[in-house]
Design a protein around this motif. Structure first.
Motif, PDB file in Angstrom:
ATOM      1  N   ARG A   1      29.443  37.962  30.799  1.00 19.71           N
ATOM      2  CA  ARG A   1      30.642  37.293  31.047  1.00 19.71           C
ATOM      3  C   ARG A   1      31.909  37.684  30.108  1.00 19.71           C
ATOM      4  O   ARG A   1      32.970  38.164  30.525  1.00 19.71           O
ATOM      5  N   ALA A   2      31.540  37.892  29.023  1.00 19.45           N
ATOM      6  CA  ALA A   2      32.545  38.143  27.912  1.00 19.45           C
ATOM      7  C   ALA A   2      33.193  39.366  28.190  1.00 19.45           C
ATOM      8  O   ALA A   2      34.420  40.064  28.226  1.00 19.45           O
ATOM      9  N   PHE A   3      31.960  40.462  28.465  1.00 16.04           N
ATOM     10  CA  PHE A   3      32.579  42.066  28.791  1.00 16.04           C
ATOM     11  C   PHE A   3      33.021  41.970  29.986  1.00 16.04           C
ATOM     12  O   PHE A   3      34.253  42.807  29.829  1.00 16.04           O
ATOM     13  N   HIS A   4      32.933  41.230  31.015  1.00 18.66           N
ATOM     14  CA  HIS A   4      33.706  41.431  32.444  1.00 18.66           C
ATOM     15  C   HIS A   4      35.060  40.865  32.123  1.00 18.66           C
ATOM     16  O   HIS A   4      36.058  41.351  32.588  1.00 18.66           O
ATOM     17  N   LEU A   5      35.181  39.835  31.206  1.00 23.05           N
ATOM     18  CA  LEU A   5      36.658  39.162  31.270  1.00 23.05           C
ATOM     19  C   LEU A   5      37.469  39.817  30.314  1.00 23.05           C
ATOM     20  O   LEU A   5      38.671  40.085  30.768  1.00 23.05           O
ATOM     21  N   ALA A   6      36.978  40.666  29.567  1.00 21.61           N
ATOM     22  CA  ALA A   6      37.767  41.695  28.784  1.00 21.61           C
ATOM     23  C   ALA A   6      38.087  42.900  29.918  1.00 21.61           C
ATOM     24  O   ALA A   6      39.390  43.459  29.592  1.00 21.61           O
ATOM     25  N   HIS A   7      37.241  43.233  30.680  1.00 18.54           N
ATOM     26  CA  HIS A   7      37.455  44.233  31.474  1.00 18.54           C
ATOM     27  C   HIS A   7      38.577  43.789  32.668  1.00 18.54           C
ATOM     28  O   HIS A   7      39.578  44.611  32.874  1.00 18.54           O
ATOM     29  N   HIS A   8      38.621  42.606  33.024  1.00 20.43           N
ATOM     30  CA  HIS A   8      39.840  41.987  33.911  1.00 20.43           C
ATOM     31  C   HIS A   8      41.185  42.186  33.074  1.00 20.43           C
ATOM     32  O   HIS A   8      42.058  42.183  33.716  1.00 20.43           O
ATOM     33  N   ARG A   9      41.074  41.518  31.822  1.00 22.46           N
ATOM     34  CA  ARG A   9      42.154  41.568  31.020  1.00 22.46           C
ATOM     35  C   ARG A   9      42.810  42.919  30.761  1.00 22.46           C
ATOM     36  O   ARG A   9      44.261  43.039  30.548  1.00 22.46           O
ATOM     37  N   PHE A  10      42.225  43.962  30.697  1.00 25.34           N
ATOM     38  CA  PHE A  10      42.731  45.304  30.191  1.00 25.34           C
ATOM     39  C   PHE A  10      42.078  46.069  31.217  1.00 25.34           C
ATOM     40  O   PHE A  10      41.815  47.411  30.820  1.00 25.34           O
TER      41      PHE A  10
ATOM     42  N   ASP B   1      38.462  57.349  39.269  1.00 22.61           N
ATOM     43  CA  ASP B   1      39.749  58.183  39.503  1.00 22.61           C
ATOM     44  C   ASP B   1      40.963  57.405  39.808  1.00 22.61           C
ATOM     45  O   ASP B   1      41.841  58.048  40.604  1.00 22.61           O
ATOM     46  N   CYS B   2      41.133  56.334  39.351  1.00 16.87           N
ATOM     47  CA  CYS B   2      42.013  55.333  39.585  1.00 16.87           C
ATOM     48  C   CYS B   2      43.145  55.677  38.391  1.00 16.87           C
ATOM     49  O   CYS B   2      42.879  55.733  37.143  1.00 16.87           O
ATOM     50  N   PRO B   3      44.444  55.586  38.470  1.00 17.54           N
ATOM     51  CA  PRO B   3      45.330  55.678  37.126  1.00 17.54           C
ATOM     52  C   PRO B   3      45.008  54.801  36.224  1.00 17.54           C
ATOM     53  O   PRO B   3      44.615  53.545  36.292  1.00 17.54           O
ATOM     54  N   ARG B   4      45.261  55.144  34.849  1.00 17.40           N
ATOM     55  CA  ARG B   4      45.157  54.211  33.716  1.00 17.40           C
ATOM     56  C   ARG B   4      46.503  53.618  33.411  1.00 17.40           C
ATOM     57  O   ARG B   4      47.272  53.775  32.683  1.00 17.40           O
ATOM     58  N   VAL B   5      46.765  52.697  34.474  1.00 15.74           N
ATOM     59  CA  VAL B   5      48.002  51.958  34.167  1.00 15.74           C
ATOM     60  C   VAL B   5      47.655  50.222  34.212  1.00 15.74           C
ATOM     61  O   VAL B   5      46.424  50.035  34.740  1.00 15.74           O
ATOM     62  N   ALA B   6      48.437  49.653  34.184  1.00 16.77           N
ATOM     63  CA  ALA B   6      48.358  48.237  34.140  1.00 16.77           C
ATOM     64  C   ALA B   6      48.384  47.567  35.553  1.00 16.77           C
ATOM     65  O   ALA B   6      47.703  46.238  35.820  1.00 16.77           O
ATOM     66  N   SER B   7      49.009  48.024  36.500  1.00 19.59           N
ATOM     67  CA  SER B   7      49.188  47.481  37.774  1.00 19.59           C
ATOM     68  C   SER B   7      47.929  47.399  38.634  1.00 19.59           C
ATOM     69  O   SER B   7      47.270  48.439  38.860  1.00 19.59           O
ATOM     70  N   MET B   8      47.547  46.349  38.817  1.00 17.64           N
ATOM     71  CA  MET B   8      46.228  46.206  39.638  1.00 17.64           C
ATOM     72  C   MET B   8      46.158  46.933  40.977  1.00 17.64           C
ATOM     73  O   MET B   8      45.238  47.116  41.615  1.00 17.64           O
ATOM     74  N   PHE B   9      47.353  47.269  41.693  1.00 18.88           N
ATOM     75  CA  PHE B   9      47.640  47.743  42.963  1.00 18.88           C
ATOM     76  C   PHE B   9      47.336  49.305  42.556  1.00 18.88           C
ATOM     77  O   PHE B   9      47.222  49.795  43.679  1.00 18.88           O
ATOM     78  N   GLU B  10      47.172  49.665  41.277  1.00 17.48           N
ATOM     79  CA  GLU B  10      47.082  51.315  41.187  1.00 17.48           C
ATOM     80  C   GLU B  10      45.813  51.621  40.315  1.00 17.48           C
ATOM     81  O   GLU B  10      45.027  52.419  40.584  1.00 17.48           O
ATOM     82  N   ASN B  11      45.139  50.659  39.513  1.00 12.10           N
ATOM     83  CA  ASN B  11      44.296  50.837  38.875  1.00 12.10           C
ATOM     84  C   ASN B  11      42.855  50.522  39.331  1.00 12.10           C
ATOM     85  O   ASN B  11      41.626  50.470  38.866  1.00 12.10           O
ATOM     86  N   THR B  12      42.568  50.004  40.661  1.00 10.21           N
ATOM     87  CA  THR B  12      41.489  49.343  41.335  1.00 10.21           C
ATOM     88  C   THR B  12      41.671  49.771  42.884  1.00 10.21           C
ATOM     89  O   THR B  12      42.613  50.132  43.443  1.00 10.21           O
ATOM     90  N   ARG B  13      40.442  50.234  43.304  1.00 12.43           N
ATOM     91  CA  ARG B  13      40.385  50.433  44.562  1.00 12.43           C
ATOM     92  C   ARG B  13      39.677  49.661  45.569  1.00 12.43           C
ATOM     93  O   ARG B  13      38.741  48.857  44.813  1.00 12.43           O
ATOM     94  N   THR B  14      40.248  49.377  46.563  1.00 15.57           N
ATOM     95  CA  THR B  14      39.788  48.556  47.671  1.00 15.57           C
ATOM     96  C   THR B  14      38.829  49.894  48.565  1.00 15.57           C
ATOM     97  O   THR B  14      39.351  50.552  49.250  1.00 15.57           O
ATOM     98  N   THR B  15      37.682  49.515  49.056  1.00 18.30           N
ATOM     99  CA  THR B  15      36.829  50.596  49.978  1.00 18.30           C
ATOM    100  C   THR B  15      36.589  49.715  51.162  1.00 18.30           C
ATOM    101  O   THR B  15      36.042  48.718  51.255  1.00 18.30           O
ATOM    102  N   PHE B  16      36.967  50.194  52.290  1.00 17.93           N
ATOM    103  CA  PHE B  16      36.522  49.690  53.786  1.00 17.93           C
ATOM    104  C   PHE B  16      35.177  50.111  53.798  1.00 17.93           C
ATOM    105  O   PHE B  16      34.878  51.254  53.980  1.00 17.93           O
TER     106      PHE B  16
END
Length: 318
Positions: free
Chosen positions: A104-113, A221-236
């Protein structure tokens, strides 16, 4: 297109309340289905029905994808009851050798950064940059070594990662020691029966590569940026994968609004699909593209254009 903060700010308060409404009934129904799959395959393996060994990969996949249930429980979204979320998360974590309180602590840090070097703990283990590294990564052997080391450090009171709140360390230590006690009992049972080996341990080893392939698509392979629309991928993907993964292939949606429970993510996707910038048309397609970049010397962290950018297909049913 705006960023994820703009998207959330534009959602009416009533819509946010609808999206974040949790449900014990929805969570228990999905949990019963997932548990029935594990119990059914495990029972047939234990009974050694003809061809039982063909069920070992199915059992392994069902077991390792308890990760996605534990992941959701860290957010306390699968169930309305906080106590139920924590209890189910601990059981799932014990089954896959991943301590719940620590995770939980690990994952919440992942979400924060998310995907930010030096801050996101997921990047402490670098993504594979060569085909050889990818093969080692997908094997899952490194994961088992890492998780065993975490459990031992927690049990000995020696785990001091930067994202762990000091006040939670005693609880993590107790949890790790309880897990080791249960594992010792499971190991002792092998003296008179191989049941634990074939219903649990071997399937976990066989199933882990499938989870590695799945998880690599979330941010690989997602950009190392703060925007969640760029640093995360949705897979269909298909309904079966979404079922096993508790709808987490909608991963941009989850990162933009992590308070939304699994059964509301398809609805959030319908609201968000035109904002998606980094997507893949399936896990096989993502893997082919990921490996192709490594064969020609490409590196992770490239622009969103390095992923599938076709318009999102119509949203599937939940």
């Amino acid at each position: 297109m705006g960023d994820h903060v703009t998207f959330l700010a534009a959602l009416p308060a009533e819509r946010k309340a609808e999206l974040t409404a949790t449900s014990d009934a929805a969570g228990l129904r999905r949990l019963a289905q997932h548990a029935a799959l594990i119990a059914g395959a495990g029972g047939l393996i234990a009974a050694q029905v003809p061809g039982w060994w063909l069920l070992v990969p199915l059992q392994g996949i069902a077991l390792v994808f308890l990760f996605t249930l534990e992941h959701e429980c860290t957010h306390r979204t699968p169930f309305r009851s906080a106590a139920l979320n924590d209890a189910v998360g601990r059981v799932a974590g014990t089954a896959i050798f991943l301590p719940f309180s620590w995770f939980r602590a690990f994952h919440l840090a992942h979400h924060r950064f998310t995907n930010l070097p030096g801050q996101d703990p997921e990047l402490d283990s670098p993504k594979p940059e060569t085909v050889g590294q990818w093969l080692r990564h997908v094997s899952g052997l490194g994961v088992w070594r890492s998780q065993a080391a975490v459990i031992l450090r927690l049990a000995l009171g020696r785990e001091r990662a930067r994202y762990l709140p000091p006040r939670a360390l005693p609880r993590m230590r107790r949890e790790a020691r309880a897990m080791l006690g249960l594992y010792a009992l499971a190991a002792a049972s092998l003296l008179w029966s191989p049941l634990v080996l074939w219903v649990w341990l071997v399937p976990l080893l066989v199933g882990q590569p499938f989870l590695r392939l799945y998880l690599l698509a979330e941010h690989g392979d997602c950009p190392r940026v703060a925007s969640m629309f760029e640093n995360t991928r949705t897979t269909f993907t298909n309904r079966l994968v979404r079922f096993l993964a508790w709808n987490m292939p909608y991963h941009v949606e989850h990162h933009v609004f992590p308070a939304v429970p699994f059964h509301k993510l398809p609805e959030l996707h319908r609201l968000m699909r035109r904002e998606l910038r980094v997507t893949a048309p399936g896990y096989a397609a993502f893997t082919r593209t990921y490996l192709a970049r490594r064969r020609v010397g490409g590196r992770a962290g490239g622009p969103p254009g390095t992923t599938d950018q076709r318009p999102a297909p119509p949203p599937p049913r939940a």
